[in-house]
Write an enzyme that holds these catalytic residues in place. Structure first.
Site, PDB file in Angstrom:
ATOM      1  N   ASN A 138       0.846  -1.198   0.000  1.00 20.13           N
ATOM      2  CA  ASN A 138       0.000   0.000   0.000  1.00 20.13           C
ATOM      3  C   ASN A 138       0.881   1.248   0.000  1.00 20.13           C
ATOM      4  O   ASN A 138       2.110   1.146   0.014  1.00 20.13           O
ATOM      5  CB  ASN A 138      -0.952  -0.024   1.205  1.00 20.13           C
ATOM      6  N   ASP A 147      -3.910  -6.423   4.853  1.00 21.91           N
ATOM      7  CA  ASP A 147      -4.884  -7.334   5.452  1.00 21.91           C
ATOM      8  C   ASP A 147      -4.810  -8.731   4.849  1.00 21.91           C
ATOM      9  O   ASP A 147      -5.182  -9.711   5.490  1.00 21.91           O
ATOM     10  CB  ASP A 147      -6.307  -6.775   5.263  1.00 21.91           C
TER      11      ASP A 147
HETATM   12  N1  CTP Z   1      -3.685  -3.613  11.946  1.00 17.72           N
HETATM   13  C1  CTP Z   1      -2.932  -4.676  12.386  1.00 17.72           C
HETATM   14  N2  CTP Z   1      -2.916  -5.835  11.675  1.00 17.72           N
HETATM   15  C2  CTP Z   1      -3.646  -5.968  10.557  1.00 17.72           C
HETATM   16  C3  CTP Z   1      -4.431  -4.897  10.105  1.00 17.72           C
HETATM   17  C4  CTP Z   1      -4.433  -3.717  10.824  1.00 17.72           C
HETATM   18  O1  CTP Z   1      -2.254  -4.540  13.409  1.00 17.72           O
HETATM   19  N3  CTP Z   1      -3.614  -7.109   9.889  1.00 17.72           N
HETATM   20  C5  CTP Z   1      -3.719  -2.370  12.743  1.00 17.72           C
HETATM   21  C6  CTP Z   1      -3.134  -1.157  12.054  1.00 17.72           C
HETATM   22  O2  CTP Z   1      -1.760  -1.016  12.346  1.00 17.72           O
HETATM   23  C7  CTP Z   1      -3.948  -0.011  12.614  1.00 17.72           C
HETATM   24  C8  CTP Z   1      -5.286  -0.664  12.934  1.00 17.72           C
HETATM   25  O3  CTP Z   1      -5.049  -2.058  12.986  1.00 17.72           O
HETATM   26  O4  CTP Z   1      -3.420   0.473  13.827  1.00 17.72           O
HETATM   27  C9  CTP Z   1      -6.369  -0.388  11.950  1.00 17.72           C
HETATM   28  O5  CTP Z   1      -5.934  -0.652  10.652  1.00 17.72           O
HETATM   29  P1  CTP Z   1      -6.886  -0.428   9.392  1.00 17.72           P
HETATM   30  O6  CTP Z   1      -6.190  -0.877   8.162  1.00 17.72           O
HETATM   31  O7  CTP Z   1      -7.446   0.968   9.433  1.00 17.72           O
HETATM   32  O8  CTP Z   1      -8.111  -1.360   9.735  1.00 17.72           O
HETATM   33  P2  CTP Z   1      -8.399  -2.888   9.646  1.00 17.72           P
HETATM   34  O9  CTP Z   1      -8.569  -3.399  11.044  1.00 17.72           O
HETATM   35  O10 CTP Z   1      -7.427  -3.578   8.797  1.00 17.72           O
HETATM   36  O11 CTP Z   1      -9.848  -2.863   8.995  1.00 17.72           O
HETATM   37  P3  CTP Z   1     -10.299  -2.435   7.500  1.00 17.72           P
HETATM   38  O12 CTP Z   1      -9.107  -2.693   6.616  1.00 17.72           O
HETATM   39  O13 CTP Z   1     -11.455  -3.326   7.237  1.00 17.72           O
HETATM   40  O14 CTP Z   1     -10.700  -0.999   7.562  1.00 17.72           O
END
Ligand code: CTP
Length: 400
Positions: free
Chosen positions: A208, A277
């Site tokens: 990303n 993710d």
């Molecule tokens: N995060 C994490 N591990 C993952 C995904 C996210 O530790 N596999 C952490 C990120 O570092 C951030 C928080 O979770 O502090 C939120 O990340 P974000 O990408 O906004 O959200 P997600 O939980 O991944 O949800 P979505 O992608 O559905 O918005």
């Protein structure tokens, strides 16, 4: 960074005096008002005119002149200083200060100051290792003098070893830390930053746009405030901030392993990383060839590191997450705050101009466990970092 601060820069007589010119430039660029005091020896290496031109202030070299002339005297210089830096600091100057000797302008001024004193030693390796020098340094440290440790390398005298003056940019870092309130002293902070890379084959990956700027700014600011900092970072173009323990990772799974390795010892964990993710189900051992008009890569879910940290959170540990959103900012961030068992979440609309990935600024909303929230204006990422750390200090004080 140094706006409104008055710094006295003492330069003593060593070949590293040329590095003091660069340091002066950085201090002035950082906004400090700098007054330079040179020993007689220093003037043999670099002319006072160089320092005068760059500082915009007269350079002080002679005790006698200063007392007779109507300009700022050494006591006044000592009083006005918010910080006193000696760079380079020779074994002789350090020995004199440790022995309470004040026989020239520099040593007299430093003895008269109540400001913190930061020394950047520069000398031959044998002098540096000499037990008399070691005793002097030890004594000064005991009395609260700060040191920007010299580094190893080829020395001007032909020897190789420790004794080279620390790089000006890093002395500057130590100077900023010396002028920063140490409200995170004794606190261990882990910050994750940057993107993760999930490999498809030996030449391709899924990732990303995260630049790592926000996380690096947080790590740097926490170190300056006295914290012991571990920065776990995915691939970025940024140099590791000074003073932090830097752990470089590539994939989400690698980040998870390295984070969990030391999370137990951390008082504060800030997850600024943009963790992928999903990852390709298989990583091809050889480069994938171009076949057909379409290609399907099946992705499987990565571990959610923050969720795991939230589940394992120990009493007193503070967990801060980030929420990168493009729609329903507060709603989505609130769900993450609750579901991941966080104390605070930094929500940002990554599609807003001036916010999110790659840029030097950010617009964030801070949401707390108790339902309260605050909105910060468009700020430099450094300012956002300092605001987040202010809130962390307050949360820690509240939980005592
Ligand atoms: N995060 C994490 N591990 C993952 C995904 C996210 O530790 N596999 C952490 C990120 O570092 C951030 C928080 O979770 O502090 C939120 O990340 P974000 O990408 O906004 O959200 P997600 O939980 O991944 O949800 P979505 O992608 O559905 O918005």
């Amino acid at each position: 960074m140094l706006k409104g601060k008055t710094i006295v820069l003492g330069v003593s007589g060593g070949i590293a005096a040329y590095k003091a010119v660069e340091l002066l430039r950085l201090l002035v660029k950082g906004g400090a008002e700098v007054h330079v005091v040179m020993t007689k020896g220093a003037t043999e290496f670099v002319t006072p005119l160089t320092f005068q031109t760059l500082s915009g202030n007269p350079v002080h070299t002679e005790l006698f002149n200063l007392i007779t002339e109507q300009e700022i005297g050494h006591i006044s210089l000592a009083d006005r200083a918010d910080l006193f830096i000696i760079a380079p600091a020779t074994a002789n100057v350090i020995g004199k200060i440790a022995g309470g000797i004040a026989d020239d302008l520099l040593t007299t001024t430093v003895m008269a100051t109540k400001a913190p004193v930061l020394l950047a030693p520069a000398m031959n390796v044998n002098m540096y290792e000499n037990p008399l020098y070691r005793e002097n340094e030890e004594k000064l440290r005991r009395h609260g003098y700060l040191f920007a440790e010299p580094v190893s390398g080829f020395l001007a005298c032909g020897w190789e070893g420790k004794g080279k003056m620390q790089e000006p940019a890093l002395v500057m870092e130590a100077a900023v830390a010396a002028l920063t309130v140490q409200d995170l002293a004794g606190v261990t902070v882990m910050v994750t930053a940057g993107p993760t890379r999930e490999e498809v084959d030996p030449v391709r990956f899924v990732s990303n746009h995260s630049s790592g700027k926000m996380g690096y700014a947080l790590a740097r600011a926490a170190w300056r405030r006295g914290a012991k900092v571990v920065l776990v970072s995915g691939p970025t173009a940024l140099p590791p901030p000074f003073g932090v323990k830097f752990v470089a990772v590539e994939s989400a799974r690698e980040m998870r392993d390295r984070v969990l390795e030391s999370s137990g010892e951390c008082d504060v964990i800030i997850k600024a990383a943009a963790v992928a993710d999903y990852r390709p189900r298989e990583r091809a051992g050889d480069k994938l060839k171009k076949v057909g008009d379409e290609m399907v890569v099946t992705l499987v879910k990565n571990p959610d590191i923050l969720r795991e940290l939230g589940a394992a959170k120990r009493p007193g540990q503070l967990l801060v997450g980030f929420a990168a959103e493009t729609v329903d900012l507060e709603k989505n961030a609130t769900v993450k705050l609750r579901e991941k068992n966080l104390d605070m979440i930094v929500a940002n609309d990554v599609s807003a101009p001036g916010a999110g990935f790659g840029v030097d600024t950010n617009i964030v909303r801070l949401l707390y466990r108790d339902g309260t929230k605050e909105e910060l204006p468009l700020l430099a990422k450094e300012e956002v970092a300092s605001a987040i750390l202010d809130r962390i200090v307050a949360l820690r004080a509240g939980s005592d």
